[in-house]
Design an enzyme around this catalytic site. Structure first.
Site, PDB file in Angstrom:
ATOM      1  N   SER A 178     -21.578  34.746  55.766  1.00 40.41           N
ATOM      2  CA  SER A 178     -22.069  35.856  56.574  1.00 40.41           C
ATOM      3  C   SER A 178     -22.572  35.371  57.930  1.00 40.41           C
ATOM      4  CB  SER A 178     -23.136  36.619  55.793  1.00 40.41           C
ATOM      5  OG  SER A 178     -23.444  37.846  56.395  1.00 40.41           O
ATOM      6  N   ASP A 273     -16.406  45.110  51.704  1.00 42.97           N
ATOM      7  CA  ASP A 273     -17.381  44.542  52.625  1.00 42.97           C
ATOM      8  C   ASP A 273     -17.195  45.169  54.000  1.00 42.97           C
ATOM      9  OD1 ASP A 273     -18.996  42.971  54.242  1.00 42.97           O
ATOM     10  OD2 ASP A 273     -18.093  41.063  53.668  1.00 42.97           O
ATOM     11  N   HIS A 303     -19.704  42.102  49.821  1.00 50.84           N
ATOM     12  CA  HIS A 303     -20.389  41.131  50.666  1.00 50.84           C
ATOM     13  C   HIS A 303     -21.494  40.449  49.857  1.00 50.84           C
ATOM     14  CE1 HIS A 303     -21.581  39.586  54.636  1.00 50.84           C
ATOM     15  NE2 HIS A 303     -22.809  39.611  54.148  1.00 50.84           N
TER      16      HIS A 303
END
Length: 335
Positions: A178, A273, A303
């Protein structure tokens, strides 16, 4: 999460199908339990509350520490001062090896060495490499580009001290999940642009790569799937509140027009996501620039799945495959 599938489906509810994909039943059940516990999003009233919530939420799915991994505390010199780091080494790995410099995710606002401890143990043990997890300054106390500076400084420190860390400057990779994937990509671009030795591999787990554009996946998956549309606005407002500055390639790495010559890349995305489309677009841009890229989408996951692999067999299976891609990418470098 380990109930028989029919019972798990009863907990999860009717299957969720979006964009030709079906959400894994284990993930759907986990999301429903989180909603019942009032943990439907990653943001909060204050950064402190969000950090506490992330740590507490991960404790629920975290198992016993993975055996067979030695962990030692390290310090990394940066222009902001000494940054804490942890060096992970499989106990049976005594020879010099590849070193993965890992930057944790959390929207540049939450997350730390503890929240990603289990993931780094997993990567070290199953990829049979050393992993150096590096802490960096968080927003809003330290907004952009503080995290970038710390990430770059940590990489340069590792190049200068690779032998002491059990590796060599020729065997250093960068990675993260991320926001940490964003920082790893920034570091790779910085190394190329400034004549530093490039990492041997970029290992990018569902990275944030473009803060300037809203893509279709954000509209499709921006609610009820852990990372929400509201969360993304909250994180970005904390990290880079100046909207006009969000095209800076040190934040929106996708906008960098000089991608030729970047390090080979393993890029992993999740089907459900909001960051999916920008991550996959970055993979395409890298490939068009001649960069070797392995791009893998897990269409049934969300995610943050790399931090949740202790919650279910499906998530663990996905992480074993992900580590397989990491090993393959590193093997190409060493061959």
């Amino acid at each position: 999460m380990r109930l028989p599938r029919p019972l798990l489906r009863l907990v999860a509810g009717e299957p969720v199908r979006v964009d030709g994909q079906e959400l894994a039943v284990e993930v759907q059940a986990l999301l429903r339990l989180q909603a019942l516990a009032g943990q439907e999003r990653m943001s909060a009233d204050t950064p402190e509350k969000a950090r506490t919530a992330m740590s507490g939420g991960l404790e629920v799915v975290r198992g016993a520490p993975l055996p067979g991994v030695q962990v030692s505390r390290r310090c990394v010199r940066a222009r902001s001062g000494e940054r804490d780091a942890r060096l992970y080494r499989p106990t049976n790995l005594t020879d010099p090896s590849t070193l993965l410099v890992f930057y944790h995710g959390g929207g540049w606002v939450v997350g730390d060495l503890d929240t990603h401890d289990e993931l780094c143990r997993f990567l070290a043990k199953h990829a049979d490499i050393r992993v150096l997890s590096v802490d960096y300054r968080l927003a809003p106390e330290h907004p952009f580009p503080a995290a970038v500076e710390d990430a770059v400084d940590a990489y340069e420190y590792v190049l200068d001290n690779a032998e002491d860390l059990g590796s060599s400057p020729d065997s250093v990779a960068v990675g993260g999940d991320s926001a940490g994937g964003n920082l790893a990509a920034v570091v790779a671009q910085h190394a190329l642009a400034n004549g530093l030795k490039s990492p041997v591999l970029q290992f990018l787990l569902y990275p944030a790569v473009d803060a300037s554009t809203r893509r279709r996946s954000r509209d499709l998956f921006g609610n009820g799937l852990l990372l929400t549309d509201e969360d993304m606005d909250w994180f970005m407002d904390m990290y880079q509140p100046d909207r006009d500055a969000r095209t800076d390639p040190r934040l929106s790495v996708l906008l960098n027009g000089e991608l030729e010559g970047l390090a080979p890349t393993v890029l992993v995305t999740a089907g459900f996501d909001p960051l999916r489309d920008e991550g996959e677009e970055y993979g395409r841009r890298l490939a068009e620039a001649g960069v070797p890229v392995v791009s893998r989408r897990f269409p049934d996951l969300i995610h943050g799945f790399a931090n949740l692999f202790g919650a279910s067999p499906r998530l663990r299976e996905a992480m074993f495959e992900t580590v397989g891609h990491l090993r393959a990418g590193l093997a190409l470098h060493s061959s």
